[in-house]
Motif scaffolding. Structure first.
Motif, PDB file in Angstrom:
ATOM      1  N   ARG A  36      19.541  -6.892  -9.830  1.00  0.00           N
ATOM      2  CA  ARG A  36      20.159  -6.265  -8.663  1.00  0.00           C
ATOM      3  C   ARG A  36      19.111  -5.965  -7.602  1.00  0.00           C
ATOM      4  O   ARG A  36      19.309  -6.229  -6.411  1.00  0.00           O
ATOM      5  CB  ARG A  36      20.862  -4.975  -9.099  1.00  0.00           C
ATOM      6  CG  ARG A  36      21.619  -4.284  -7.968  1.00  0.00           C
ATOM      7  CD  ARG A  36      22.217  -2.971  -8.423  1.00  0.00           C
ATOM      8  NE  ARG A  36      21.195  -1.978  -8.736  1.00  0.00           N
ATOM      9  CZ  ARG A  36      20.960  -1.491  -9.942  1.00  0.00           C
ATOM     10  NH1 ARG A  36      21.657  -1.900 -10.981  1.00  0.00           N
ATOM     11  NH2 ARG A  36      20.003  -0.585 -10.126  1.00  0.00           N
ATOM     12  N   ILE A  37      17.980  -5.421  -8.011  1.00  0.00           N
ATOM     13  CA  ILE A  37      16.914  -5.100  -7.058  1.00  0.00           C
ATOM     14  C   ILE A  37      16.336  -6.368  -6.443  1.00  0.00           C
ATOM     15  O   ILE A  37      16.066  -6.437  -5.242  1.00  0.00           O
ATOM     16  CB  ILE A  37      15.818  -4.279  -7.758  1.00  0.00           C
ATOM     17  CG1 ILE A  37      16.360  -2.908  -8.130  1.00  0.00           C
ATOM     18  CG2 ILE A  37      14.582  -4.162  -6.877  1.00  0.00           C
ATOM     19  CD1 ILE A  37      15.425  -2.084  -8.968  1.00  0.00           C
ATOM     20  N   ARG A  38      16.172  -7.383  -7.279  1.00  0.00           N
ATOM     21  CA  ARG A  38      15.590  -8.643  -6.827  1.00  0.00           C
ATOM     22  C   ARG A  38      16.451  -9.270  -5.716  1.00  0.00           C
ATOM     23  O   ARG A  38      15.939  -9.837  -4.754  1.00  0.00           O
ATOM     24  CB  ARG A  38      15.483  -9.588  -8.021  1.00  0.00           C
ATOM     25  CG  ARG A  38      14.488 -10.711  -7.897  1.00  0.00           C
ATOM     26  CD  ARG A  38      14.403 -11.475  -9.204  1.00  0.00           C
ATOM     27  NE  ARG A  38      13.711 -10.739 -10.256  1.00  0.00           N
ATOM     28  CZ  ARG A  38      14.278 -10.306 -11.380  1.00  0.00           C
ATOM     29  NH1 ARG A  38      15.559 -10.548 -11.617  1.00  0.00           N
ATOM     30  NH2 ARG A  38      13.573  -9.638 -12.273  1.00  0.00           N
ATOM     31  N   ARG A  39      17.765  -9.162  -5.869  1.00  0.00           N
ATOM     32  CA  ARG A  39      18.661  -9.832  -4.922  1.00  0.00           C
ATOM     33  C   ARG A  39      19.146  -8.941  -3.792  1.00  0.00           C
ATOM     34  O   ARG A  39      19.760  -9.430  -2.848  1.00  0.00           O
ATOM     35  CB  ARG A  39      19.864 -10.409  -5.686  1.00  0.00           C
ATOM     36  CG  ARG A  39      19.444 -11.490  -6.689  1.00  0.00           C
ATOM     37  CD  ARG A  39      20.617 -12.289  -7.219  1.00  0.00           C
ATOM     38  NE  ARG A  39      21.545 -11.473  -7.978  1.00  0.00           N
ATOM     39  CZ  ARG A  39      22.851 -11.425  -7.758  1.00  0.00           C
ATOM     40  NH1 ARG A  39      23.382 -12.127  -6.783  1.00  0.00           N
ATOM     41  NH2 ARG A  39      23.637 -10.689  -8.506  1.00  0.00           N
ATOM     42  N   GLN A  45      15.736   1.746  -4.264  1.00  0.00           N
ATOM     43  CA  GLN A  45      14.407   2.337  -4.253  1.00  0.00           C
ATOM     44  C   GLN A  45      13.462   1.458  -5.072  1.00  0.00           C
ATOM     45  O   GLN A  45      13.902   0.770  -5.994  1.00  0.00           O
ATOM     46  CB  GLN A  45      14.454   3.741  -4.860  1.00  0.00           C
ATOM     47  CG  GLN A  45      15.345   4.725  -4.117  1.00  0.00           C
ATOM     48  CD  GLN A  45      15.341   6.084  -4.780  1.00  0.00           C
ATOM     49  OE1 GLN A  45      14.286   6.631  -5.091  1.00  0.00           O
ATOM     50  NE2 GLN A  45      16.527   6.634  -5.012  1.00  0.00           N
ATOM     51  N   PRO A  46      12.158   1.465  -4.766  1.00  0.00           N
ATOM     52  CA  PRO A  46      11.215   0.639  -5.535  1.00  0.00           C
ATOM     53  C   PRO A  46      11.217   1.038  -7.010  1.00  0.00           C
ATOM     54  O   PRO A  46      11.202   2.222  -7.343  1.00  0.00           O
ATOM     55  CB  PRO A  46       9.860   0.942  -4.873  1.00  0.00           C
ATOM     56  CG  PRO A  46      10.203   1.434  -3.511  1.00  0.00           C
ATOM     57  CD  PRO A  46      11.507   2.164  -3.652  1.00  0.00           C
ATOM     58  N   PRO A  47      11.229   0.072  -7.909  1.00  0.00           N
ATOM     59  CA  PRO A  47      11.227   0.387  -9.337  1.00  0.00           C
ATOM     60  C   PRO A  47       9.847   0.803  -9.834  1.00  0.00           C
ATOM     61  O   PRO A  47       8.827   0.493  -9.211  1.00  0.00           O
ATOM     62  CB  PRO A  47      11.664  -0.932  -9.977  1.00  0.00           C
ATOM     63  CG  PRO A  47      11.172  -1.980  -9.026  1.00  0.00           C
ATOM     64  CD  PRO A  47      11.313  -1.379  -7.654  1.00  0.00           C
ATOM     65  N   ILE A  48       9.830   1.507 -10.951  1.00  0.00           N
ATOM     66  CA  ILE A  48       8.599   1.837 -11.674  1.00  0.00           C
ATOM     67  C   ILE A  48       8.465   0.822 -12.799  1.00  0.00           C
ATOM     68  O   ILE A  48       9.374   0.689 -13.636  1.00  0.00           O
ATOM     69  CB  ILE A  48       8.646   3.267 -12.254  1.00  0.00           C
ATOM     70  CG1 ILE A  48       9.034   4.279 -11.172  1.00  0.00           C
ATOM     71  CG2 ILE A  48       7.333   3.615 -12.928  1.00  0.00           C
ATOM     72  CD1 ILE A  48       8.092   4.337 -10.006  1.00  0.00           C
ATOM     73  N   LEU A  49       7.356   0.078 -12.840  1.00  0.00           N
ATOM     74  CA  LEU A  49       7.217  -1.067 -13.733  1.00  0.00           C
ATOM     75  C   LEU A  49       5.884  -0.988 -14.471  1.00  0.00           C
ATOM     76  O   LEU A  49       4.821  -1.046 -13.858  1.00  0.00           O
ATOM     77  CB  LEU A  49       7.291  -2.368 -12.930  1.00  0.00           C
ATOM     78  CG  LEU A  49       8.527  -2.537 -12.034  1.00  0.00           C
ATOM     79  CD1 LEU A  49       8.317  -3.661 -11.040  1.00  0.00           C
ATOM     80  CD2 LEU A  49       9.764  -2.795 -12.887  1.00  0.00           C
ATOM     81  N   ILE A  50       5.937  -0.857 -15.794  1.00  0.00           N
ATOM     82  CA  ILE A  50       4.730  -0.715 -16.607  1.00  0.00           C
ATOM     83  C   ILE A  50       4.771  -1.723 -17.748  1.00  0.00           C
ATOM     84  O   ILE A  50       5.815  -1.886 -18.396  1.00  0.00           O
ATOM     85  CB  ILE A  50       4.618   0.705 -17.201  1.00  0.00           C
ATOM     86  CG1 ILE A  50       4.788   1.775 -16.114  1.00  0.00           C
ATOM     87  CG2 ILE A  50       3.289   0.895 -17.917  1.00  0.00           C
ATOM     88  CD1 ILE A  50       4.996   3.176 -16.669  1.00  0.00           C
ATOM     89  N   THR A  51       3.650  -2.398 -17.996  1.00  0.00           N
ATOM     90  CA  THR A  51       3.551  -3.252 -19.179  1.00  0.00           C
ATOM     91  C   THR A  51       2.427  -2.733 -20.073  1.00  0.00           C
ATOM     92  O   THR A  51       1.481  -2.092 -19.617  1.00  0.00           O
ATOM     93  CB  THR A  51       3.275  -4.721 -18.808  1.00  0.00           C
ATOM     94  OG1 THR A  51       2.151  -4.782 -17.908  1.00  0.00           O
ATOM     95  CG2 THR A  51       4.484  -5.357 -18.159  1.00  0.00           C
ATOM     96  N   PHE A  52       2.553  -3.045 -21.357  1.00  0.00           N
ATOM     97  CA  PHE A  52       1.576  -2.623 -22.361  1.00  0.00           C
ATOM     98  C   PHE A  52       0.954  -3.861 -22.992  1.00  0.00           C
ATOM     99  O   PHE A  52       1.666  -4.819 -23.315  1.00  0.00           O
ATOM    100  CB  PHE A  52       2.251  -1.731 -23.406  1.00  0.00           C
ATOM    101  CG  PHE A  52       2.911  -0.532 -22.780  1.00  0.00           C
ATOM    102  CD1 PHE A  52       2.170   0.599 -22.466  1.00  0.00           C
ATOM    103  CD2 PHE A  52       4.256  -0.561 -22.448  1.00  0.00           C
ATOM    104  CE1 PHE A  52       2.759   1.692 -21.849  1.00  0.00           C
ATOM    105  CE2 PHE A  52       4.860   0.518 -21.827  1.00  0.00           C
ATOM    106  CZ  PHE A  52       4.109   1.650 -21.528  1.00  0.00           C
ATOM    107  N   HIS A  53      -0.367  -3.823 -23.142  1.00  0.00           N
ATOM    108  CA  HIS A  53      -1.116  -5.009 -23.532  1.00  0.00           C
ATOM    109  C   HIS A  53      -2.008  -4.701 -24.733  1.00  0.00           C
ATOM    110  O   HIS A  53      -2.586  -3.617 -24.825  1.00  0.00           O
ATOM    111  CB  HIS A  53      -1.984  -5.497 -22.367  1.00  0.00           C
ATOM    112  CG  HIS A  53      -1.209  -5.802 -21.124  1.00  0.00           C
ATOM    113  ND1 HIS A  53      -1.048  -7.083 -20.642  1.00  0.00           N
ATOM    114  CD2 HIS A  53      -0.531  -4.992 -20.272  1.00  0.00           C
ATOM    115  CE1 HIS A  53      -0.307  -7.037 -19.541  1.00  0.00           C
ATOM    116  NE2 HIS A  53       0.011  -5.779 -19.294  1.00  0.00           N
TER     117      HIS A  53
END
Length: 275
Positions: A36-39, A45-53
């Motif tokens: 939905r945000i992409r399109r 509102q800007p998303p909060i995006l976290i990845t774990f490595h």
């Protein structure tokens, strides 16, 4: 183990696309909300995006699409302490967390905040659709139905998730229709009496919800009927996994969904911080 906070959705997509789409059933909420945000970035509102490595590989992620809680479906249990620490630094105003019970409760506990369980649901997946025999007809909603849908969405949220933040429901329905989501209506004597939404397929997955019947029209089977219509729409769009969530405190809805062809998969829980 380390965490990466992504400044853009493109960066997050590059790290997680293959991972999330490999298990679209578990990652249903992230896939649909980020699509939905992409399109429609201007309306969100800007998303909060976290990845774990770990050892150079992505082992999980944590997503929030404000004003809603964190989504913990892809959060690995060994990362919950790190996730809680990072989230507190970059998003101190987050209201809570949702996801499969073990993961969401582990994250809620790791934050050290006082919390309350606001919603307990069961995830279902369609096996073979069995539409009920109910009086009335169906149609797909159009722009002319936006005011009705906005009112029904607000009523659904007040009833199902009273902690949910106030949002412009009518505009959200207009955007949803524009983005191609399937809004099904059950109609009696020309008047809509129930509503169900099916998301646009993502990696073969579609999710049904909300499903709402105004109180004066309940106990006639309209919710089951309109859910079956939305499910048929999803199948016609090419979905191979059709999912939905049912409130575990409502035995009626859980039994209805099973009667029209859904089987239980997993239990989810939503926790909101106490202030």
């Amino acid at each position: 183990m380390d965490a990466v906070v992504h400044a853009t959705l493109d960066s997050f997509d590059a790290a997680t696309h293959d991972r999330l789409t490999a298990d679209p059933v578990r990652n249903t909420v992230a896939l649909t909300s980020l699509d939905r945000i992409r399109r429609s970035p201007a309306t969100e509102q800007p998303p909060i995006l976290i990845t774990f490595h770990e050892n150079g590989e992505v082992i999980g992620s944590l997503v929030r699409t404000p004003p809603w809680p964190f989504q913990a479906a892809d959060l690995p249990l060994p990362a919950v302490e790190l996730a809680a620490t990072v989230a507190a630094k970059i998003d101190p105003d987050a209201p809570g967390v949702t996801g499969p019970r073990e993961r969401s409760e582990a994250f809620a506990t790791a934050t050290g905040k006082n919390y309350t369980e606001s919603l307990s649901t069961r995830q279902y997946r369609l096996t073979t659709l069995a539409p009920p025999s109910v009086g009335g007809t169906s149609r797909m909603a159009t722009e002319d139905d936006v005011e009705l849908l906005g009112g029904w969405r607000a009523a659904f949220l007040r009833e199902a998730v009273p902690e949910a933040p106030a949002t412009p429901t009518t505009e959200a329905m207009r955007t949803s229709l524009r983005l191609g989501q399937g809004h099904a209506l059950w109609v009696i004597d020309g008047a809509p009496v129930a509503w169900a939404v099916a998301s646009r397929p993502q990696a073969g997955m579609t999710r049904i919800g909300p499903v709402y019947t105004p109180p004066e029209h309940r106990r006639h089977g309209y919710g089951a009927a309109v859910s079956a219509v939305a499910t048929r729409w999803a199948l016609d769009q090419g979905a191979t996994d059709v999912l939905l969530f049912a409130d575990l405190t409502n035995p009626t809805s859980n039994s209805i969904y099973q009667r029209i062809g859904y089987e239980p998969l997993d239990d989810w829980a939503e926790f909101w911080w106490k202030h």
